[in-house]
Design a protein around this motif. Structure first.
Motif, PDB file in Angstrom:
ATOM      1  N   ARG A  58       0.834  -1.201   0.000  1.00 12.87           N
ATOM      2  CA  ARG A  58       0.000   0.000   0.000  1.00 12.87           C
ATOM      3  C   ARG A  58       0.872   1.257   0.000  1.00 12.87           C
ATOM      4  O   ARG A  58       1.971   1.277   0.543  1.00 12.87           O
ATOM      5  N   SER A  59       0.378   2.280  -0.648  1.00 14.06           N
ATOM      6  CA  SER A  59       1.103   3.557  -0.705  1.00 14.06           C
ATOM      7  C   SER A  59       0.697   4.438   0.470  1.00 14.06           C
ATOM      8  O   SER A  59      -0.407   4.319   0.993  1.00 14.06           O
ATOM      9  N   ARG A  60       1.603   5.299   0.843  1.00  9.93           N
ATOM     10  CA  ARG A  60       1.331   6.212   1.948  1.00  9.93           C
ATOM     11  C   ARG A  60       1.009   7.593   1.392  1.00  9.93           C
ATOM     12  O   ARG A  60       1.529   8.016   0.352  1.00  9.93           O
ATOM     13  N   LYS A  61       0.174   8.317   2.127  1.00  8.17           N
ATOM     14  CA  LYS A  61      -0.334   9.593   1.636  1.00  8.17           C
ATOM     15  C   LYS A  61       0.773  10.597   1.348  1.00  8.17           C
ATOM     16  O   LYS A  61       0.673  11.399   0.424  1.00  8.17           O
ATOM     17  N   LEU A  62       1.844  10.559   2.139  1.00  7.67           N
ATOM     18  CA  LEU A  62       2.858  11.598   2.056  1.00  7.67           C
ATOM     19  C   LEU A  62       4.083  11.190   1.237  1.00  7.67           C
ATOM     20  O   LEU A  62       5.081  11.904   1.221  1.00  7.67           O
ATOM     21  N   GLU A  63       3.999  10.042   0.532  1.00 11.24           N
ATOM     22  CA  GLU A  63       5.153   9.600  -0.248  1.00 11.24           C
ATOM     23  C   GLU A  63       5.537  10.609  -1.328  1.00 11.24           C
ATOM     24  O   GLU A  63       6.714  10.800  -1.636  1.00 11.24           O
ATOM     25  N   ALA A  64       4.540  11.276  -1.919  1.00 13.63           N
ATOM     26  CA  ALA A  64       4.816  12.246  -2.989  1.00 13.63           C
ATOM     27  C   ALA A  64       5.615  13.444  -2.474  1.00 13.63           C
ATOM     28  O   ALA A  64       6.253  14.151  -3.261  1.00 13.63           O
ATOM     29  N   PHE A  65       5.590  13.668  -1.157  1.00 10.39           N
ATOM     30  CA  PHE A  65       6.284  14.826  -0.591  1.00 10.39           C
ATOM     31  C   PHE A  65       7.562  14.428   0.150  1.00 10.39           C
ATOM     32  O   PHE A  65       8.136  15.230   0.867  1.00 10.39           O
ATOM     33  N   GLU A  66       7.995  13.180  -0.016  1.00  6.39           N
ATOM     34  CA  GLU A  66       9.122  12.671   0.762  1.00  6.39           C
ATOM     35  C   GLU A  66      10.381  13.514   0.558  1.00  6.39           C
ATOM     36  O   GLU A  66      11.024  13.936   1.534  1.00  6.39           O
ATOM     37  N   ALA A  67      10.750  13.774  -0.696  1.00  8.78           N
ATOM     38  CA  ALA A  67      11.982  14.514  -0.966  1.00  8.78           C
ATOM     39  C   ALA A  67      11.937  15.910  -0.358  1.00  8.78           C
ATOM     40  O   ALA A  67      12.920  16.399   0.214  1.00  8.78           O
ATOM     41  N   GLU A  68      10.764  16.565  -0.462  1.00 11.03           N
ATOM     42  CA  GLU A  68      10.632  17.921   0.064  1.00 11.03           C
ATOM     43  C   GLU A  68      10.736  17.935   1.589  1.00 11.03           C
ATOM     44  O   GLU A  68      11.421  18.775   2.173  1.00 11.03           O
ATOM     45  N   ILE A  69      10.074  16.959   2.248  1.00 15.31           N
ATOM     46  CA  ILE A  69      10.108  16.905   3.714  1.00 15.31           C
ATOM     47  C   ILE A  69      11.522  16.600   4.199  1.00 15.31           C
ATOM     48  O   ILE A  69      12.011  17.188   5.177  1.00 15.31           O
ATOM     49  N   VAL A  70      12.213  15.682   3.512  1.00 17.95           N
ATOM     50  CA  VAL A  70      13.582  15.339   3.894  1.00 17.95           C
ATOM     51  C   VAL A  70      14.494  16.563   3.776  1.00 17.95           C
ATOM     52  O   VAL A  70      15.353  16.810   4.638  1.00 17.95           O
ATOM     53  N   SER A  71      14.290  17.362   2.713  1.00 20.41           N
ATOM     54  CA  SER A  71      15.110  18.570   2.555  1.00 20.41           C
ATOM     55  C   SER A  71      14.846  19.553   3.689  1.00 20.41           C
ATOM     56  O   SER A  71      15.770  20.208   4.177  1.00 20.41           O
ATOM     57  N   TRP A  72      13.592  19.651   4.127  1.00 16.19           N
ATOM     58  CA  TRP A  72      13.273  20.537   5.257  1.00 16.19           C
ATOM     59  C   TRP A  72      13.975  20.053   6.533  1.00 16.19           C
ATOM     60  O   TRP A  72      14.546  20.837   7.283  1.00 16.19           O
ATOM     61  N   LEU A  73      13.909  18.732   6.766  1.00 18.30           N
ATOM     62  CA  LEU A  73      14.484  18.183   7.995  1.00 18.30           C
ATOM     63  C   LEU A  73      16.001  18.340   8.013  1.00 18.30           C
ATOM     64  O   LEU A  73      16.591  18.570   9.074  1.00 18.30           O
ATOM     65  N   ARG A  74      16.633  18.210   6.839  1.00 16.56           N
ATOM     66  CA  ARG A  74      18.086  18.360   6.793  1.00 16.56           C
ATOM     67  C   ARG A  74      18.498  19.812   7.003  1.00 16.56           C
ATOM     68  O   ARG A  74      19.520  20.094   7.624  1.00 16.56           O
ATOM     69  N   LYS A  75      17.694  20.732   6.471  1.00 13.96           N
ATOM     70  CA  LYS A  75      18.009  22.144   6.614  1.00 13.96           C
ATOM     71  C   LYS A  75      17.692  22.650   8.015  1.00 13.96           C
ATOM     72  O   LYS A  75      18.416  23.474   8.580  1.00 13.96           O
ATOM     73  N   TYR A  76      16.576  22.149   8.582  1.00 13.11           N
ATOM     74  CA  TYR A  76      16.151  22.574   9.926  1.00 13.11           C
ATOM     75  C   TYR A  76      15.950  21.319  10.789  1.00 13.11           C
ATOM     76  O   TYR A  76      14.810  20.822  10.893  1.00 13.11           O
ATOM     77  N   PRO A  77      17.009  20.776  11.380  1.00 12.30           N
ATOM     78  CA  PRO A  77      16.886  19.520  12.132  1.00 12.30           C
ATOM     79  C   PRO A  77      15.911  19.578  13.300  1.00 12.30           C
ATOM     80  O   PRO A  77      15.405  18.542  13.726  1.00 12.30           O
ATOM     81  N   ASP A  78      15.649  20.782  13.837  1.00 11.62           N
ATOM     82  CA  ASP A  78      14.740  20.888  14.979  1.00 11.62           C
ATOM     83  C   ASP A  78      13.292  21.090  14.556  1.00 11.62           C
ATOM     84  O   ASP A  78      12.429  21.386  15.390  1.00 11.62           O
ATOM     85  N   LEU A  79      12.998  20.925  13.268  1.00  8.42           N
ATOM     86  CA  LEU A  79      11.637  21.121  12.755  1.00  8.42           C
ATOM     87  C   LEU A  79      10.700  20.075  13.351  1.00  8.42           C
ATOM     88  O   LEU A  79      11.006  18.879  13.354  1.00  8.42           O
ATOM     89  N   SER A  80       9.546  20.523  13.853  1.00 11.49           N
ATOM     90  CA  SER A  80       8.579  19.605  14.455  1.00 11.49           C
ATOM     91  C   SER A  80       7.617  19.078  13.399  1.00 11.49           C
ATOM     92  O   SER A  80       7.448  19.675  12.325  1.00 11.49           O
ATOM     93  N   ALA A  81       6.969  17.946  13.713  1.00 14.75           N
ATOM     94  CA  ALA A  81       5.990  17.372  12.792  1.00 14.75           C
ATOM     95  C   ALA A  81       4.818  18.326  12.588  1.00 14.75           C
ATOM     96  O   ALA A  81       4.242  18.392  11.497  1.00 14.75           O
ATOM     97  N   ALA A  82       4.447  19.083  13.622  1.00 11.81           N
ATOM     98  CA  ALA A  82       3.354  20.045  13.496  1.00 11.81           C
ATOM     99  C   ALA A  82       3.704  21.131  12.478  1.00 11.81           C
ATOM    100  O   ALA A  82       2.855  21.556  11.682  1.00 11.81           O
ATOM    101  N   GLN A  83       4.975  21.582  12.480  1.00 15.13           N
ATOM    102  CA  GLN A  83       5.389  22.578  11.494  1.00 15.13           C
ATOM    103  C   GLN A  83       5.405  21.997  10.094  1.00 15.13           C
ATOM    104  O   GLN A  83       5.024  22.655   9.131  1.00 15.13           O
ATOM    105  N   VAL A  84       5.851  20.748   9.958  1.00 13.05           N
ATOM    106  CA  VAL A  84       5.830  20.084   8.651  1.00 13.05           C
ATOM    107  C   VAL A  84       4.405  20.031   8.113  1.00 13.05           C
ATOM    108  O   VAL A  84       4.149  20.317   6.932  1.00 13.05           O
ATOM    109  N   MET A  85       3.462  19.685   8.970  1.00 12.96           N
ATOM    110  CA  MET A  85       2.068  19.610   8.554  1.00 12.96           C
ATOM    111  C   MET A  85       1.553  20.975   8.101  1.00 12.96           C
ATOM    112  O   MET A  85       0.857  21.095   7.084  1.00 12.96           O
TER     113      MET A  85
END
Length: 522
Positions: A58-85
């Motif tokens: 099964r596919s996950r809803k956020l797979e299409a945004f994986e690369a973008e989210i990973v780039s955010w986390l690498r740039k801002y390691p303290d980013l919370s899941a609430a901010q990502v949402m």
């Protein structure tokens, strides 16, 4: 649930089903959700296998945004899941996803890509032990105990510790502390210790301190008077820095976890007796893990270095409570705000508060006893503002006086007042700013210019200070240009005499036809 646990869970459900157990019993036995039991209750082995295969593919809803989210986390390691949402919703408005889904997905990405969440660590430095008799630390705490009759009771305590020996003392109450209680607790602590230290460390509590005032401490009236009488030095911790008095912070936790936890409450006197016995048995008789000594043994030596207290100060047993007057001329009582008359506020101002039997809150001057305000006590709800109508500012009186003052500076005060009152009607929030601008314009112009500007604004319905100011500037410029355009004839000197008959001569007036003939060559 991990893959290796899925099949054993399924077979356990089926086994207990064959034994005739109910679904709720199976859920309790296996420590899983009853809905999970219901979901797999009637599935065959092949159906359950297909279910697991679907989970793998099964596919996950956020797979299409994986690369973008990973780039955010690498740039801002303290980013919370609430901010990502929130960022996803900001960029992709139609995205519908649960917060738990984002949280789990972000957690998985952190593990997969090795992006740990950045944590800010405060660095601490060990300090030398203070000499004997040098310092004491003080703090407050509160706990909820169960009464012998079954109901819960909230209790408050103040605790003291000598910084060198770690010798402790605590005093309990069944109501919040007031400044008089704090002073009395100090007297009992000094009696318990057989003396007092040179310096005492506190948090910035409202019972003790009105304002830090950039280091020039402003103490509450009662506590300041007590400090002056006892002559000990005060050290106030900075805001948000409880670590600077870590010894007493540990004592508060120690009392809560070792003495108070699961203790049955009878009355305050009994609790204080039990606390003193605990201090003698455990609190001061157990080796301290930092200094590796028993506090009671070290205190036996430190006691000689404490300053003697020859006479106990008698504390006024007045049950009233003191409160600081806030900048908006209110006091805070049980999480509600009660007004006092306008002008009561002062940076060092404190008032007395007491509650009568008929639930009336009385606010009065501490020194004179003059009653400042009476309110019906708010018994339901918190965060409310309880106001007396006569405690507000009479804003209409001040504005009207200002209008009259500005209007009197015009020749026709009646017309000016009509003009200013219309501005007040249209812009009530900014009337003072409007009047100030108009008054400034009047002072920079003549009375005639101000009257002309007023007439112009009334004629064209311009009810703004900016319009009036522009009109004043226009008429000022006209006054300045008038001498150049219309010189005074009496001041003009002719170079030669002129025949008066020539001045009366009139030029010949030709008809348009004459010029037409000339243009045609006639």
């Amino acid at each position: 649930m991990r893959k290796e646990k899925r099949w054993p869970m399924y077979f356990a459900i089926q086994e207990q089903k064959r034994l005739g157990l109910r679904k709720s019993q199976v859920a309790r036995n296996l420590d899983i959700s009853r809905n999970t039991v219901i979901k797999f209750w009637d599935l065959t082995v092949d159906e359950y296998k297909e279910f697991l295969e679907r989970l793998e593919t099964r596919s996950r809803k956020l797979e299409a945004f994986e690369a973008e989210i990973v780039s955010w986390l690498r740039k801002y390691p303290d980013l919370s899941a609430a901010q990502v949402m929130d960022w996803l919703k900001e960029r992709y408005g139609g995205l519908e996803v649960a917060e738990s889904t984002v949280r789990n997905y972000v957690r998985g990405l952190r593990m997969e890509y090795g992006i740990s969440k950045a944590k800010r660590m405060r660095q601490y430095e060990a300090v030398e032990e203070l000499p004997m008799g040098k310092q004491m630390q003080v703090d407050f705490g509160e706990v909820t105990l169960r009464h012998q009759e079954g109901h819960l009771v909230k209790l408050w305590f103040i605790t003291f510790v000598l910084s060198h020996s770690r010798y402790k003392y605590a005093l309990w109450q069944d109501r919040p502390f007031i400044t008089a209680d704090v002073v009395d607790a100090h007297e009992q602590a000094f009696e318990f210790y057989g003396g007092m230290p040179e310096e005492i460390v506190y948090d910035q509590d409202h019972l003790l301190l009105t304002s830090e005032n950039h280091g020039d401490l402003i103490l509450t009236h009662a506590f300041g008077k007590y400090v002056e009488e006892r002559s000990f030095r005060i050290h106030m911790c900075r805001k948000g820095d409880p670590e600077s008095k870590g010894k007493i912070e540990n004592v508060v936790k120690y009392i809560k976890r070792n003495f108070a936890r699961h203790r049955s409450f009878t009355n305050v006197d009994k609790l204080n007796e039990q606390c003193l016995a605990w201090l003698s048995r455990t609190g001061n008789a157990t080796m301290h893990h930092t200094i590796k000594k028993i506090p009671a043994e070290v205190y036996a030596l430190e006691k000689a270095y404490l300053r003697p207290v020859h006479k106990k100060i008698q504390i006024n047993s007045n049950p009233s409570i003191t409160r600081a007057v806030r900048k908006d001329n209110t006091i805070l009582y049980e999480s509600n705000r009660y007004t006092v008359p306008l002008g009561t506020y002062d940076p060092c101002k404190e008032v007395g508060v007491r509650v009568t039997e008929d639930k009336q809150l009385i606010i009065y001057e501490i020194d004179s006893g003059t009653i400042l305000a009476e309110h019906a006590l708010c018994l339901h709800g918190k965060g409310k503002l309880i106001r007396n109508n006569n405690h507000g500012r009479d804003r209409s009186k001040g504005v009207q006086a200002y209008v009259d003052h500005v209007a009197e500076q015009f020749t026709d005060a009646g017309e000016a007042r009509r003009y200013l009152e219309e501005i007040h009607r249209q812009m009530p929030r900014y009337i003072r700013d409007q009047l100030q601008a108009i008054e400034k314009s009047i002072t920079e112009a003549s009375a005639k210019t101000a009257d002309d500007a007023l007439a112009y604004c009334l004629k064209h319905g311009l009810y703004r200070a900016a319009d009036f100011t522009n009109a004043v500037r226009y008429y000022v410029e006209q006054e300045q240009q008038q001498p150049a355009n219309k010189p005074n004839q009496s001041e003009v000197k002719l170079l030669s005499d002129v025949d008066p008959t020539k001045l009366k001569a009139k030029p010949e007036i030709r008809g348009f036809g004459t010029y037409e003939q000339i243009l045609r060559g006639g």
